[in-house]
Design an enzyme around this catalytic site. Structure first.
Site, PDB file in Angstrom:
ATOM      1  N   GLY A  12       0.805  -1.224   0.000  1.00  0.00           N
ATOM      2  CA  GLY A  12       0.000   0.000   0.000  1.00  0.00           C
ATOM      3  C   GLY A  12       0.834   1.269   0.000  1.00  0.00           C
ATOM      4  N   ASN A  14       1.310   3.521  -2.288  1.00  0.00           N
ATOM      5  CA  ASN A  14       0.605   4.709  -2.789  1.00  0.00           C
ATOM      6  C   ASN A  14      -0.334   5.284  -1.730  1.00  0.00           C
ATOM      7  OD1 ASN A  14       1.196   5.359  -5.714  1.00  0.00           O
ATOM      8  ND2 ASN A  14       0.831   3.143  -5.879  1.00  0.00           N
ATOM      9  N   MET A  87      -5.751  -6.857  -4.909  1.00  0.00           N
ATOM     10  CA  MET A  87      -5.643  -7.973  -5.841  1.00  0.00           C
ATOM     11  C   MET A  87      -6.966  -8.680  -6.123  1.00  0.00           C
ATOM     12  SD  MET A  87      -2.806  -8.314  -7.243  1.00  0.00           S
ATOM     13  CE  MET A  87      -2.312  -6.638  -7.238  1.00  0.00           C
ATOM     14  N   ILE A  89     -10.721  -8.435  -8.390  1.00  0.00           N
ATOM     15  CA  ILE A  89     -11.559  -7.793  -9.390  1.00  0.00           C
ATOM     16  C   ILE A  89     -12.920  -7.551  -8.743  1.00  0.00           C
ATOM     17  CG2 ILE A  89     -12.707  -8.153 -11.600  1.00  0.00           C
ATOM     18  CD1 ILE A  89     -10.077  -9.847 -12.287  1.00  0.00           C
ATOM     19  N   LEU A  90     -13.406  -6.327  -8.860  1.00  0.00           N
ATOM     20  CA  LEU A  90     -14.619  -5.940  -8.147  1.00  0.00           C
ATOM     21  C   LEU A  90     -15.848  -6.011  -9.044  1.00  0.00           C
ATOM     22  CD1 LEU A  90     -12.974  -2.970  -6.281  1.00  0.00           C
ATOM     23  CD2 LEU A  90     -13.892  -5.027  -5.183  1.00  0.00           C
ATOM     24  N   HIS A 105      -2.647   1.962 -12.176  1.00  0.00           N
ATOM     25  CA  HIS A 105      -2.082   0.864 -12.958  1.00  0.00           C
ATOM     26  C   HIS A 105      -0.697   1.273 -13.462  1.00  0.00           C
ATOM     27  CE1 HIS A 105      -2.035  -2.687 -15.479  1.00  0.00           C
ATOM     28  NE2 HIS A 105      -1.585  -1.926 -16.455  1.00  0.00           N
ATOM     29  N   GLU A 182       3.539   6.732 -10.390  1.00  0.00           N
ATOM     30  CA  GLU A 182       2.361   6.575  -9.522  1.00  0.00           C
ATOM     31  C   GLU A 182       2.338   7.622  -8.410  1.00  0.00           C
ATOM     32  OE1 GLU A 182       1.808   2.287  -8.439  1.00  0.00           O
ATOM     33  OE2 GLU A 182       3.287   1.937 -10.014  1.00  0.00           O
TER      34      GLU A 182
HETATM   35  N1  3YE Z   1     -11.969  -4.415 -10.553  1.00  0.00           N
HETATM   36  C1  3YE Z   1     -12.712  -3.924 -11.573  1.00  0.00           C
HETATM   37  N2  3YE Z   1     -12.194  -3.125 -12.531  1.00  0.00           N
HETATM   38  C2  3YE Z   1     -10.875  -2.737 -12.531  1.00  0.00           C
HETATM   39  N3  3YE Z   1      -9.719  -4.423  -9.595  1.00  0.00           N
HETATM   40  C3  3YE Z   1      -8.561  -3.855  -9.944  1.00  0.00           C
HETATM   41  C4  3YE Z   1      -8.711  -3.105 -11.096  1.00  0.00           C
HETATM   42  C5  3YE Z   1     -10.058  -3.244 -11.463  1.00  0.00           C
HETATM   43  C6  3YE Z   1     -10.641  -4.074 -10.500  1.00  0.00           C
HETATM   44  O1  3YE Z   1     -10.446  -1.979 -13.414  1.00  0.00           O
HETATM   45  N4  3YE Z   1     -13.997  -4.246 -11.638  1.00  0.00           N
HETATM   46  C7  3YE Z   1      -5.886 -10.915  -9.724  1.00  0.00           C
HETATM   47  C8  3YE Z   1      -5.813  -9.720 -10.581  1.00  0.00           C
HETATM   48  C9  3YE Z   1      -6.660  -8.668 -10.025  1.00  0.00           C
HETATM   49  C10 3YE Z   1      -7.066 -11.765 -10.139  1.00  0.00           C
HETATM   50  O2  3YE Z   1      -7.205 -12.150 -11.271  1.00  0.00           O
HETATM   51  N5  3YE Z   1      -7.915 -12.037  -9.198  1.00  0.00           N
HETATM   52  C11 3YE Z   1      -9.052 -12.876  -9.429  1.00  0.00           C
HETATM   53  C12 3YE Z   1      -8.785 -14.215  -8.811  1.00  0.00           C
HETATM   54  C13 3YE Z   1      -8.149 -14.068  -7.476  1.00  0.00           C
HETATM   55  C14 3YE Z   1      -7.855 -15.379  -6.796  1.00  0.00           C
HETATM   56  O3  3YE Z   1      -7.916 -16.424  -7.445  1.00  0.00           O
HETATM   57  O4  3YE Z   1      -7.582 -15.320  -5.595  1.00  0.00           O
HETATM   58  C15 3YE Z   1     -10.259 -12.260  -8.815  1.00  0.00           C
HETATM   59  O5  3YE Z   1     -11.292 -12.889  -8.904  1.00  0.00           O
HETATM   60  O6  3YE Z   1     -10.212 -11.140  -8.272  1.00  0.00           O
HETATM   61  C16 3YE Z   1      -7.327  -3.999  -9.145  1.00  0.00           C
HETATM   62  C17 3YE Z   1      -6.383  -4.972  -9.814  1.00  0.00           C
HETATM   63  C18 3YE Z   1      -7.032  -6.307  -9.857  1.00  0.00           C
HETATM   64  C19 3YE Z   1      -6.079  -7.338 -10.309  1.00  0.00           C
END
Ligand code: 3YE
Length: 218
Positions: A12, A14, A87, A89-90, A105, A182
């Protein structure tokens, strides 16, 4: 005064930079992590910022985890959410009830989205990379399917270019983009938000980027 809910899974840096810098007078109301071992928690406590840990346990799906985060945030007042190495995705479950949510990013989007931005930059042989602060938009379908192409795809608030030098390795880029990219772009985006210069209306984002010829964060 702009109050920020910070979300991070790791150091964290940033978020701590924002707290130390207070762009536009903004400060952190709370730091949330999905990882109880994230170093950001200790760093936040040292700065007297409240912390919340909301792990995704095996009995929870993505949406339940996001609802648990919403519950944890009920006790705090903030008008901006700032992701920093968060980490996950929301989905709309989290994003819809939340105020504007930003992410940083480590590349000049829409080039090189995803997890391995610096590797992609080096493989492509480009001469300029940078940092992008963008609005986080939904990237999960209603049935829980991840919409990969929607990640890192939200409207851009601001960007900071960073040169790529001969012989650079991923670790060089990571450091240069963080400290020189950043660390300028995120405070600038937050300051603009605090100054009322970022208007988010659904998917339409309007930003007054005119700082009169120079960005003070330089
Ligand atoms: N969520 C949305 N849109 C965005 N989160 C982040 C950026 C961003 C966002 O632009 N809606 C790790 C990469 C995540 C990943 O793939 N996670 C998966 C699986 C995790 C696991 O298996 O434990 C997940 O479901 O979240 C921030 C960067 C997100 C990078």
């Amino acid at each position: 005064m702009t109050r920020i809910a910070g979300m991070a899974s790791n150091r964290g840096r940033n978020l701590m930079h924002l707290q130390d810098r207070r762009p536009g007078g903004a400060n952190l109301a709370v730091v949330v992590s999905n990882d109880p071992d994230a170093p950001v928690l200790e760093k936040a406590r040292k700065r007297d910022i409240p912390t919340e840990v909301v792990e995704q346990t095996d009995d929870m799906d993505r949406f339940e985890h996001e609802r648990a985060i919403l519950d944890a945030l009920e006790d705090y007042e903030f008008d901006l959410v700032a992701l920093d190495g968060y980490m996950r995705i929301l989905s709309s479950t989290f994003l819809d009830p939340m105020p504007t949510t930003l992410n940083v990013h480590p590349a000049l989007l829409p080039a090189f989205p995803g997890m391995d931005a610096h590797e992609q930059v080096l493989d492509a042989g480009v001469a300029v990379t940078g940092a992008t602060v963008h609005v986080v938009t939904n990237a999960v379908a209603e049935d829980g399917t991840l919409l990969e192409s929607e990640v890192d795809a939200g409207p851009v608030i601001t960007q900071e270019p960073i040169p790529v030098y001969e012989g650079d390795e991923e670790s060089d880029l990571k450091e240069r983009v963080l400290y020189e990219g950043e660390f300028k772009a995120y405070p600038r985006a937050v300051r603009w938000f605090a100054e009322g210069r970022v208007d988010v209306d659904g998917d339409t984002v309007t930003v007054d980027r005119d700082d009169g010829g120079a960005f003070p964060e330089r």
